[in-house]
Write a protein that holds these residues in place. Structure first.
Motif, PDB file in Angstrom:
ATOM      1  N   PRO A 251       0.749  -1.184   0.000  1.00  0.00           N
ATOM      2  CA  PRO A 251       0.020   0.142  -0.008  1.00  0.00           C
ATOM      3  C   PRO A 251       0.793   1.213   0.021  1.00  0.00           C
ATOM      4  O   PRO A 251       0.354   2.284  -0.692  1.00  0.00           O
ATOM      5  CB  PRO A 251      -0.755  -0.167   1.333  1.00  0.00           C
ATOM      6  N   GLU A 252       1.923   1.258   0.778  1.00  0.00           N
ATOM      7  CA  GLU A 252       2.834   2.334   0.643  1.00  0.00           C
ATOM      8  C   GLU A 252       3.328   2.740  -0.590  1.00  0.00           C
ATOM      9  O   GLU A 252       3.277   3.964  -1.023  1.00  0.00           O
ATOM     10  CB  GLU A 252       3.956   2.305   1.740  1.00  0.00           C
ATOM     11  N   LEU A 253       3.684   1.906  -1.615  1.00  0.00           N
ATOM     12  CA  LEU A 253       4.481   1.937  -2.879  1.00  0.00           C
ATOM     13  C   LEU A 253       3.059   2.601  -3.653  1.00  0.00           C
ATOM     14  O   LEU A 253       3.495   3.206  -4.680  1.00  0.00           O
ATOM     15  CB  LEU A 253       4.798   0.584  -3.331  1.00  0.00           C
ATOM     16  N   ILE A 254       1.891   1.858  -3.358  1.00  0.00           N
ATOM     17  CA  ILE A 254       0.617   2.242  -4.388  1.00  0.00           C
ATOM     18  C   ILE A 254       0.530   3.704  -4.344  1.00  0.00           C
ATOM     19  O   ILE A 254       0.261   4.343  -4.966  1.00  0.00           O
ATOM     20  CB  ILE A 254      -0.337   1.305  -3.988  1.00  0.00           C
ATOM     21  N   GLN A 294      -2.320 -10.926  -7.021  1.00  0.00           N
ATOM     22  CA  GLN A 294      -2.341 -10.177  -8.168  1.00  0.00           C
ATOM     23  C   GLN A 294      -2.921  -8.676  -8.230  1.00  0.00           C
ATOM     24  O   GLN A 294      -2.162  -7.913  -9.015  1.00  0.00           O
ATOM     25  CB  GLN A 294      -3.284 -11.013  -9.233  1.00  0.00           C
ATOM     26  N   PHE A 295      -3.694  -8.469  -7.406  1.00  0.00           N
ATOM     27  CA  PHE A 295      -4.074  -6.999  -7.552  1.00  0.00           C
ATOM     28  C   PHE A 295      -3.248  -6.089  -6.804  1.00  0.00           C
ATOM     29  O   PHE A 295      -3.073  -4.882  -7.379  1.00  0.00           O
ATOM     30  CB  PHE A 295      -5.719  -7.123  -6.829  1.00  0.00           C
ATOM     31  N   LEU A 296      -2.718  -6.365  -5.909  1.00  0.00           N
ATOM     32  CA  LEU A 296      -1.797  -5.469  -5.163  1.00  0.00           C
ATOM     33  C   LEU A 296      -0.428  -5.439  -5.838  1.00  0.00           C
ATOM     34  O   LEU A 296       0.130  -4.380  -6.337  1.00  0.00           O
ATOM     35  CB  LEU A 296      -1.257  -5.946  -3.868  1.00  0.00           C
ATOM     36  N   LEU A 307      -4.551  -2.293 -12.921  1.00  0.00           N
ATOM     37  CA  LEU A 307      -5.515  -2.959 -12.207  1.00  0.00           C
ATOM     38  C   LEU A 307      -6.830  -3.074 -12.965  1.00  0.00           C
ATOM     39  O   LEU A 307      -7.616  -4.141 -12.840  1.00  0.00           O
ATOM     40  CB  LEU A 307      -5.758  -2.174 -10.770  1.00  0.00           C
ATOM     41  N   ILE A 308      -7.340  -2.057 -13.616  1.00  0.00           N
ATOM     42  CA  ILE A 308      -8.744  -2.104 -14.298  1.00  0.00           C
ATOM     43  C   ILE A 308      -8.661  -2.886 -15.363  1.00  0.00           C
ATOM     44  O   ILE A 308      -9.425  -3.654 -15.567  1.00  0.00           O
ATOM     45  CB  ILE A 308      -9.061  -0.575 -14.746  1.00  0.00           C
TER      46      ILE A 308
END
Length: 375
Positions: A251-254, A294-296, A307-308
């Motif tokens: 999450p931090e990288l996202i 996969q999604f992360l 992701l979309i």
């Protein structure tokens, strides 16, 4: 592709030969018809964006090569050729190959859960895909004598899944089979005779599998209990614990690059975290490859756009689900469930073999269905 070294690379020249033959034999009508399919648009968009990511900030060359090869092949491939009889034989041949391959490596060579040149997780994902299609063929309302091929294929495809000792795929495969059965029961409520036969068949198959592979199953069960206890005591050095840590890092990288992602440049960010003591060397090693989700993983490397696109190739088959024939519905719900659930603990669309098989089966199935023009 599943049993040869760099088998996914060897598929590319075969794709090119097939495209040339198709163009010579069927002219341009097939292409003009295929490019009208929304699914072909989706994989073409994914292919273009992957190529952009590759040159913009780096991405997997194997994934890009696979997407280009499959996209071009599916544009030229006459979908009507993928009949039920063809699928039966393709799945049977595939099951024979993977069963012989797994038995050879696991028992004769003694390589443990490794069955050749492919990592056990993508290998077992591809094996589960073949098995799910075989199971779908078994549930189709065809005469009993026509079920011999899919029954043989289903029986042969189970040992490779078990021998891979891949717990995430065991779970994804089991739930996918369950959803296929639910789909059939909703559409055609089974009779008592059918329920009794299915129960006996399942009991015999489960008992046989449990007896033949009890050591493998018990070992993974005990390993899972051990890892859970380790996590409860604060030790995250196990397989499950490492995954949990990877999911916390993502999450931090996202947040840093949410739209386009980091691409291969994420390794530089991870290295800084390693030097600052924020992550361990083990987490750096695994995260540099992927985040076991996969999604992360797609969000970190390709951003929201990536992701979309990945979610789209999972959702589109479900969007046209009601327009599909009965057999195609079973295959569709089974494969979408398999890849979605497997994607929670691994990255099936990052690996050429499962990605290729998913698209080669589902794009023709979902593109040849007849839809209401007002839908």
């Amino acid at each position: 592709m599943l049993i040869l070294d760099s088998g996914d690379k060897k598929m590319i020249p075969l794709f090119l030969i097939s495209i040339i033959v198709s163009l010579l034999a069927l002219k341009k009508e097939t292409i003009l018809n295929n490019i009208q399919s929304p699914f072909v648009w989706l994989i073409s968009a994914l292919c273009i964006y992957t190529a952009f990511s590759y040159y913009y900030h780096g991405s997997s060359s194997r994934e890009l090569r696979t997407l280009i090869g499959v996209t071009l092949f599916l544009i030229a491939f006459p979908y009507q050729m993928l009949t039920q009889k063809v699928i039966q034989w393709v799945v049977l041949i595939g099951s024979l190959a993977i069963c012989a391959n797994s038995v050879y490596f696991n028992f004769y060579i003694g390589t443990g859960r490794y069955a050749g040149y492919i990592n056990p997780i993508p290998y077992s994902t591809a094996c589960a895909l073949i098995s799910i299609i075989a199971f779908s063929l078994l549930l189709d309302n065809s005469p009993l004598k026509e079920k011999a091929l899919p029954l043989t294929a289903f029986s042969l495809s189970l040992p490779p899944i078990i021998l891979s000792e891949t717990r995430g795929i065991w779970l994804a495969f089991t739930l996918s089979i369950f959803f296929i059965i639910i789909t059939k029961c909703i559409k055609n409520p089974p009779s008592r005779k059918y329920i009794l036969f299915s129960f006996l068949f399942t009991a015999i198959l489960t008992s046989t599998g449990a007896f033949l592979f009890k050591d493998k199953i018990n070992a993974r069960y005990n390993q899972t209990i051990y890892e859970v206890k380790k996590i409860q005591s604060g030790n995250y050095s196990t397989s499950v614990g490492i995954r949990l840590q990877l999911w916390q890092v993502a999450p931090e990288l996202i947040k840093q690059k949410p739209l386009l992602g980091h691409g291969d440049k994420q390794v530089k960010v991870l290295k800084e975290k390693l030097e600052d003591g924020e992550i361990s060397g083990v987490i750096f090693k695994f995260a540099s490859r992927h985040y076991h989700n996969q999604f992360l993983d797609k969000m970190v490397k390709s951003g929201v756009i990536g992701l979309i696109l990945i979610i789209s190739i999972l959702l589109y088959p479900l969007m046209i689900f009601k327009h599909l024939p009965q057999l195609d519905r079973y295959i569709t719900i089974g494969l979408v469930c398999l890849f979605f659930i497997a994607g929670l603990t691994d990255v099936p669309f990052n690996h050429p073999q499962p990605l290729m098989l998913y698209l080669l089966f589902l794009v023709p199935i979902c593109s040849r269905c007849k839809r209401d023009t007002n839908d």
